[in-house]
Enzyme design. Sequence first.
Site, PDB file in Angstrom:
ATOM      1  N   CYS A 291       0.811  -1.225   0.000  1.00 54.84           N
ATOM      2  CA  CYS A 291       0.000   0.000   0.000  1.00 54.84           C
ATOM      3  C   CYS A 291       0.843   1.274   0.000  1.00 54.84           C
ATOM      4  O   CYS A 291       0.340   2.354  -0.295  1.00 54.84           O
ATOM      5  CB  CYS A 291      -0.947   0.004   1.193  1.00 54.84           C
ATOM      6  SG  CYS A 291      -2.056  -1.399   1.190  1.00 54.84           S
TER       7      CYS A 291
ATOM      8  N   HIS B 202      -3.439   7.318   2.579  1.00 58.11           N
ATOM      9  CA  HIS B 202      -3.821   6.001   2.048  1.00 58.11           C
ATOM     10  C   HIS B 202      -5.193   5.663   2.612  1.00 58.11           C
ATOM     11  O   HIS B 202      -5.466   5.879   3.793  1.00 58.11           O
ATOM     12  CB  HIS B 202      -2.787   4.959   2.463  1.00 58.11           C
ATOM     13  CG  HIS B 202      -3.230   3.553   2.192  1.00 58.11           C
ATOM     14  ND1 HIS B 202      -3.770   3.164   0.990  1.00 58.11           N
ATOM     15  CD2 HIS B 202      -3.231   2.449   2.984  1.00 58.11           C
ATOM     16  CE1 HIS B 202      -4.076   1.883   1.044  1.00 58.11           C
ATOM     17  NE2 HIS B 202      -3.767   1.416   2.244  1.00 58.11           N
TER      18      HIS B 202
ATOM     19  N   ASN C 283     -10.281  -0.069  -0.042  1.00 59.71           N
ATOM     20  CA  ASN C 283      -8.822   0.012  -0.003  1.00 59.71           C
ATOM     21  C   ASN C 283      -8.262  -0.483  -1.342  1.00 59.71           C
ATOM     22  O   ASN C 283      -8.336  -1.669  -1.640  1.00 59.71           O
ATOM     23  CB  ASN C 283      -8.311  -0.844   1.162  1.00 59.71           C
ATOM     24  CG  ASN C 283      -6.801  -0.772   1.327  1.00 59.71           C
ATOM     25  OD1 ASN C 283      -6.088  -0.298   0.440  1.00 59.71           O
ATOM     26  ND2 ASN C 283      -6.314  -1.255   2.451  1.00 59.71           N
TER      27      ASN C 283
HETATM   28  O1  UT7 Z   1      -3.872  -1.146   3.498  1.00 64.24           O
HETATM   29  C1  UT7 Z   1      -2.954  -1.817   4.310  1.00 64.24           C
HETATM   30  C2  UT7 Z   1      -3.161  -1.481   5.706  1.00 64.24           C
HETATM   31  N1  UT7 Z   1      -4.354  -2.136   6.207  1.00 64.24           N
HETATM   32  C3  UT7 Z   1      -4.993  -1.594   7.213  1.00 64.24           C
HETATM   33  O2  UT7 Z   1      -4.621  -0.516   7.639  1.00 64.24           O
HETATM   34  C4  UT7 Z   1      -6.124  -2.356   7.857  1.00 64.24           C
HETATM   35  C5  UT7 Z   1      -6.025  -2.204   9.357  1.00 64.24           C
HETATM   36  N2  UT7 Z   1      -7.023  -2.951  10.103  1.00 64.24           N
HETATM   37  C6  UT7 Z   1      -8.353  -2.625  10.091  1.00 64.24           C
HETATM   38  O3  UT7 Z   1      -8.761  -1.743   9.351  1.00 64.24           O
HETATM   39  C7  UT7 Z   1      -9.271  -3.359  11.025  1.00 64.24           C
HETATM   40  O4  UT7 Z   1      -8.509  -4.133  11.917  1.00 64.24           O
HETATM   41  C8  UT7 Z   1     -10.304  -4.271  10.317  1.00 64.24           C
HETATM   42  C9  UT7 Z   1     -11.323  -3.417   9.600  1.00 64.24           C
HETATM   43  C10 UT7 Z   1      -9.594  -5.169   9.320  1.00 64.24           C
HETATM   44  C11 UT7 Z   1     -11.044  -5.147  11.322  1.00 64.24           C
HETATM   45  O5  UT7 Z   1     -11.630  -4.360  12.317  1.00 64.24           O
HETATM   46  P1  UT7 Z   1     -11.531  -4.819  13.854  1.00 64.24           P
HETATM   47  O6  UT7 Z   1     -12.313  -3.847  14.613  1.00 64.24           O
HETATM   48  O7  UT7 Z   1     -10.055  -4.939  14.136  1.00 64.24           O
HETATM   49  O8  UT7 Z   1     -12.284  -6.208  13.841  1.00 64.24           O
HETATM   50  P2  UT7 Z   1     -11.734  -7.685  14.132  1.00 64.24           P
HETATM   51  O9  UT7 Z   1     -10.935  -8.190  12.977  1.00 64.24           O
HETATM   52  O10 UT7 Z   1     -11.072  -7.713  15.443  1.00 64.24           O
HETATM   53  O11 UT7 Z   1     -13.094  -8.492  14.202  1.00 64.24           O
HETATM   54  C12 UT7 Z   1     -14.090  -8.169  15.168  1.00 64.24           C
HETATM   55  C13 UT7 Z   1     -15.280  -9.086  14.995  1.00 64.24           C
HETATM   56  C14 UT7 Z   1     -14.920 -10.563  14.981  1.00 64.24           C
HETATM   57  O12 UT7 Z   1     -15.960 -11.240  15.659  1.00 64.24           O
HETATM   58  P3  UT7 Z   1     -15.781 -11.752  17.181  1.00 64.24           P
HETATM   59  O13 UT7 Z   1     -14.604 -12.659  17.144  1.00 64.24           O
HETATM   60  O14 UT7 Z   1     -15.525 -10.491  17.972  1.00 64.24           O
HETATM   61  O15 UT7 Z   1     -17.082 -12.395  17.466  1.00 64.24           O
HETATM   62  C15 UT7 Z   1     -14.939 -10.937  13.537  1.00 64.24           C
HETATM   63  O16 UT7 Z   1     -15.239 -12.288  13.318  1.00 64.24           O
HETATM   64  O17 UT7 Z   1     -15.906  -8.823  13.714  1.00 64.24           O
HETATM   65  C16 UT7 Z   1     -16.044 -10.063  12.994  1.00 64.24           C
HETATM   66  N3  UT7 Z   1     -15.883  -9.786  11.572  1.00 64.24           N
HETATM   67  C17 UT7 Z   1     -16.922  -9.508  10.756  1.00 64.24           C
HETATM   68  N4  UT7 Z   1     -18.233  -9.424  10.955  1.00 64.24           N
HETATM   69  C18 UT7 Z   1     -19.011  -9.088   9.901  1.00 64.24           C
HETATM   70  C19 UT7 Z   1     -14.729  -9.728  10.862  1.00 64.24           C
HETATM   71  N5  UT7 Z   1     -15.004  -9.413   9.580  1.00 64.24           N
HETATM   72  C20 UT7 Z   1     -16.348  -9.277   9.495  1.00 64.24           C
HETATM   73  C21 UT7 Z   1     -17.213  -8.953   8.422  1.00 64.24           C
HETATM   74  N6  UT7 Z   1     -18.520  -8.856   8.682  1.00 64.24           N
HETATM   75  N7  UT7 Z   1     -16.754  -8.685   7.189  1.00 64.24           N
END
Ligand code: UT7
Length: 326
Positions: A118, A253, A283
């Site tokens: 990225c 970004h 993204n």
């Molecule tokens: O471009 C390169 C750089 N990339 C980035 O900067 C990305 C950085 N990271 C992020 O933007 C965030 O960490 C994410 C958007 C990827 C994820 O957000 P989060 O708040 O960190 O969520 P998480 O991955 O910790 O997931 C939280 C919950 C989980 O459920 P439980 O275990 O708490 O019950 C996941 O299973 O959300 C669930 N989950 C979803 N639910 C519905 C994960 N993906 C989804 C989804 N829809 N698509």
Amino acid sequence: MTAQASPIRSVLAGVGSYLPEIVVTNDELAKTIDTNDAWIRERTGITQRYLAQPHETCAFMATQAARIALDAAGATATDVDAIILATATPDQAFPATALRVQAALGAGGFGFDISAACSGFIYGLSVADAMLRTGQIRGALVIGSEVYSRILNWQDRGTCVLFGDGAGAVFLRAEEASSSGRGILSTHLHAQGSLGDILYVDGAVGQPDRSGHLVMQGREVFRHAVTRLSEAVEEALAANGLPHSAVDWLVPHQANLRIIDAIGRRLGLPPERVVKTVAQHANTSAASIPLALATAIGDGRIRPGHLVLMEALGGGLTWGSALVRM
Ligand code: UT7
């Protein structure tokens, strides 16, 4: 790091972009993936993404964006001495996709691809700027073009909803430094290879036992992004002896609205001076900054004379900034 003694400046003379024809909303994704619009919006700010069809390859989209950037600069293919293309999704292992673009444009000079995920567009700007300021070249296309839809694991809802396809390009022209102060003021690049396992693509060409899919520890990447990008914007301004208030536009970004807003707050920038396209584009990795630039120049927000601060973080980890007087 850059030196700034040269009287030559790399002026951002034209910007162009290309988005695939097909738009897919969160609700449409939720028909086939265990997700929902509310989760995606709240966690990321994304509402839709553009997804490439088979003919919309990395080179095809890059070429479309490059043509628009050249037109906007009042330049032609004969003005292009170098094509630097940042991508994680090249058409082939080699030749470089930059050279497919060179052939399509009928340009001369040379070209190569950059692999910095990225941050690739910022890395490309930095390399082009160094070559322009030392007189090695007089004009350069720097392009970010990505087809992440082809490296996503569509069974992994934690990653597949986050990305989109597209391309953005700038044409940089070497000009004598003038009182207008136009041009790239600084670039700063960083990387930490020891964090390579928190965001990577599993495998490479010739490894059929690997998935070829993007893998991400989202929370870890998020944490590093906020810290490193905050440092990067401070570093860029300190290197130029400029206060936060000098920045007209932050063009970050576009990975996640929460990261973008956090950096904007650190800079003390009002939200309306931060360019945000993540809602529409999702993204698009190396393409996200030039796509955002093209959007804000196209709608008249970013104008000549404005000071624009760009920053990105991606797999590698790689991160960096570019400060540009338009
Ligand atoms: O471009 C390169 C750089 N990339 C980035 O900067 C990305 C950085 N990271 C992020 O933007 C965030 O960490 C994410 C958007 C990827 C994820 O957000 P989060 O708040 O960190 O969520 P998480 O991955 O910790 O997931 C939280 C919950 C989980 O459920 P439980 O275990 O708490 O019950 C996941 O299973 O959300 C669930 N989950 C979803 N639910 C519905 C994960 N993906 C989804 C989804 N829809 N698509």
